[in-house]
Design a protein around this motif. Structure first.
Motif, PDB file in Angstrom:
ATOM      1  N   SER A 144      -8.419   5.010   9.066  1.00 46.53           N
ATOM      2  CA  SER A 144      -8.455   4.419   7.857  1.00 46.53           C
ATOM      3  C   SER A 144      -9.498   4.925   6.962  1.00 46.53           C
ATOM      4  N   GLY A 145      -8.854   5.100   5.468  1.00 40.40           N
ATOM      5  CA  GLY A 145      -9.764   5.616   4.519  1.00 40.40           C
ATOM      6  C   GLY A 145      -9.968   6.977   4.499  1.00 40.40           C
ATOM      7  N   THR A 163      -8.443  10.959   4.246  1.00 38.08           N
ATOM      8  CA  THR A 163      -7.672  11.997   3.753  1.00 38.08           C
ATOM      9  C   THR A 163      -7.812  13.255   4.349  1.00 38.08           C
ATOM     10  N   SER A 223      -2.904  10.563   2.956  1.00 38.25           N
ATOM     11  CA  SER A 223      -4.187   9.395   3.048  1.00 38.25           C
ATOM     12  C   SER A 223      -3.832   8.220   3.779  1.00 38.25           C
ATOM     13  N   LYS A 229       0.863  -1.170  -0.014  1.00 43.81           N
ATOM     14  CA  LYS A 229       0.041   0.048  -0.077  1.00 43.81           C
ATOM     15  C   LYS A 229       0.945   1.167  -0.091  1.00 43.81           C
ATOM     16  N   GLU A 242      -4.463   4.267   3.665  1.00 45.53           N
ATOM     17  CA  GLU A 242      -5.148   3.100   3.118  1.00 45.53           C
ATOM     18  C   GLU A 242      -4.894   1.930   3.877  1.00 45.53           C
TER      19      GLU A 242
END
Length: 654
Positions: free
Chosen positions: A129-130, A132, A52, A25, A54
């Motif tokens: 998580s996820g 930005t 970000s 990632k 991921e």
């Protein structure tokens, strides 16, 4: 597998990626945009970084990066889930405390600090998580000049650094080669063209590699006056002008760095050769009354001799080729023993040696000419800032031009800040930066707006006029990142996440030239008390990329404190393996058992806290675990456990 602070990473074709649970990632820094505006010799640089996550877990992204000695961070803002937040300045300890408290509560927080002049650190904690986040910093600095060229230098890469780092591993620089870090560049300049150092024109919106210092030339630019507004709404005028040559004769010591890293390539020559050629050319402009004491240093200092005027050129023939380490502190102290005088250091800046007290006590300024693609402003910049000195970076191999720009500074003698305060607010300021004279005058006229970039920069120049408490108040009012203050954002409206974040250290590019000459650890010569280059590029694991050696920080062990919760103080099952092993060994010690009985705790709980106290100097999550345990263990017991942890560090194992 290579790791950086317990976070596995691998260098792949498309840039730096993290390997998490077997999956590849991207690291959190996804995008960078540089927007530079220049008017009358003053540049405002806005850097937008997009982070970000991921990963499946919350992370803490930490980026430690070099900045110019003359740059001042004057603002920070962020966009999170469409909400726009503006950072507030706080005194350093208070800002860190607010950030740590937010991270412990699971709230996203952003902290921008200045660990040293020339080095900044951006921490993004509890990036879920996820998620930005877009973070924009604002920095202001004057252009530099060699007399014939006006240019802007933004340091972006780091060479190998001699000496013991003054930072926690979690805060330290991490530099690797083989990255594919890029940025989008936009430049606007009142007065015409903008060129790269190689003469190419800058096209707005173009993508640039972040694998070398960014140097921009402004052939049509000129110095002049800028107007601004301070935090109290007062209007001000800031004037930049090349410093006039003065008649004062020189009586200085020149220290020439000839450590091994000065053998690095620089254009068609080497760093050390460029220094010698620059000194010889510079000597032509010296006067017969100018007195120079010439020294060189690597692991030890050596006095070369005295020269007057142009006689300096002949004396440079006695300077030795590159070898050894970079013990700048020893060299400065040796020079001071020969008599207090201003010191001019020619160096590639690749040292953490900073034990210099005599120069500061004697009021002796330390100036520096930085030379080379791997140069770092941080430590030499810290020394210059402490002593009232100046730092000028040579434009590529033009050391003579940098020396020419430094000459008015040296002849002036006093290069510190002069000015006047009234009721705790600056009225006038005059100083020099990169050989450029800067004067500021505040007026009684009040603007409808408050605190623009020019006004904030002007206020930063006045900090040294005030005692620490008042200087801190000025910095707080103007939202500055400084030696006294940091900028912090806490996303109170955002949803909290459970647990501590996994730390991800975001690297910068290592200087390609420095890396091509990097020795393997077993090749390092420890003779002459030489300190190996162990801080920025650590000799722990090696992988060949583009025929260059990549060295990453030693992960030390697999103890991941982000996986340890305060609940495990009562129920220690499920601890990471290496933490569990250390707890088991400590829990069997008689002194640990005795303290556990006194505290009314289990030996395993006391042992776990001892391990956390041992690790908190290298892992901020260990410190956060202790903080979270404060609800379960009273302060007096924690003090006793910390004292035992300290004692055990100096006791043999039972």
């Amino acid at each position: 597998m290579l790791e950086a602070f317990n976070h596995p990473i691998a260098t792949l074709r498309e840039g730096l990626n993290a390997i998490v649970d077997g999956e590849t990632k991207p690291l959190p820094l996804q995008d960078t945009h540089l927007t530079i505006e220049v008017e009358n010799g003053l540049a405002t640089i806005r850097t937008l970084r997009v982070f970000s996550n991921e990963d499946a877990r919350s992370i803490e992204a930490v980026l430690t990066f070099p900045v110019s000695f003359d740059a001042v961070l004057t603002g920070l803002k962020a966009e999170i889930d469409g909400r726009k937040l503006v950072a507030k300045a706080k005194l350093k300890e208070a800002a860190r405390e607010q950030y740590e408290e937010a991270v412990s509560k699971g709230k996203m927080a952003i902290l921008h600090e200045e660990p040293l002049r020339g080095l900044h650190m951006l921490s993004v904690g509890q990036l879920a998580s996820g998620k930005t986040v877009r973070i924009e910093t604002e920095m202001v600095m004057p252009l530099a000049t060699t007399g014939s060229k006006l240019y802007l230098r933004l340091p972006l890469v780091v060479g190998e650094i001699y000496g013991v780092s003054p930072f926690l591993p979690a805060d330290d620089l991490v530099a690797v080669t083989g990255l594919n870090l890029t940025a989008t560049l936009t430049v606007s300049a009142q007065g015409g063209r903008v060129l790269f150092a190689d003469g190419r024109g800058v096209e707005n919106g173009q993508t640039i590699m972040l694998d070398r210092h960014l140097v921009l030339e402004f052939p049509d630019q000129y110095f002049g006056q800028r107007s601004g507004v301070d935090a109290w709404g007062r209007k001000l005028d800031l004037l930049l002008a090349p410093s006039a040559q003065m008649d004062c004769p020189l009586d200085i010591a020149v220290l020439v760095d000839h450590s091994g890293s000065t053998g690095d390539q620089l254009g068609q020559t080497h760093v050390h050769d460029a220094m010698l050629r620059g000194l010889r050319d510079w000597s032509k402009s010296l006067r017969p009354t100018d007195n120079i004491a010439l020294w060189e240093f690597d692991s030890t200092p050596d006095f070369i001799g005295h020269a007057t005027g142009s006689g300096l050129a002949a004396m440079t023939q006695k300077l030795s080729p590159p070898q050894g380490g970079t013990e700048l502190g020893k060299a400065v102290d040796a020079v001071m023993k020969q008599g207090a005088r201003p010191i001019l250091v020619l160096t590639d800046g690749q040292t953490y040696s900073h034990e210099i007290s005599q120069a500061q006590e004697a009021g002796c300024p330390i100036h520096a000419i930085l030379v080379g693609d791997g140069s770092l402003d941080a430590m030499i910049g810290h020394l210059a800032a402490q002593t009232g000195g100046q730092v000028i970076a040579a434009l590529q191999d033009d050391v003579a031009g940098a020396l020419a720009a430094m000459l008015p500074v040296l002849r002036k003698g006093h290069t510190g800040v002069k000015g006047r305060l009234s009721d705790g607010r600056p009225e006038t300021v005059s100083t020099m930066r990169s050989g450029i004279g800067i004067t500021v005058a505040w007026s009684d006229k009040i603007s409808e707006t408050r605190s623009d970039a020019v006004g904030r920069y002007a206020a930063s120049l006045a900090l040294s006029l005030a005692q620490e408490d008042l200087a801190g108040q000025i910095a707080l009012a103007h939202g500055l990142t400084s030696h006294l203050t940091s900028l912090v954002i806490v996303d109170e409206a955002g949803e909290a996440v459970e647990g501590l974040p996994r730390m991800v250290k975001v690297p910068v590019h290592a200087s390609m030239i420095s890396m091509s000459y990097a020795p393997a650890m077993h090749d390092v010569d420890f003779s002459m008390d030489m300190q190996p280059k162990t801080s920025v590029i650590r000799q722990a694991s090696h992988v060949m990329t583009r025929s260059l050696r990549v060295s990453l920080p030693d992960p030390d062990d697999d103890a991941d404190w982000s996986l340890v919760s305060s609940d495990q103080l009562l129920h220690p099952a499920g601890l990471p393996a290496l933490i569990a092993d250390r707890v088991r060994i400590l829990a069997s010690r008689r002194d640990v058992v005795a303290l556990a009985q006194t505290c009314g705790m289990t030996p395993e709980a006391v042992a776990l806290l001892i391990v956390a106290f041992e690790d908190k100097m290298r892992d901020r999550n260990a410190g956060r675990f202790i903080r979270n345990c404060s609800a379960l263990v009273d302060e007096q017991k924690l003090v006793s456990i910390e004292r035992l942890a300290f004692d055990l560090a100096f006791k043999p194992a039972e």
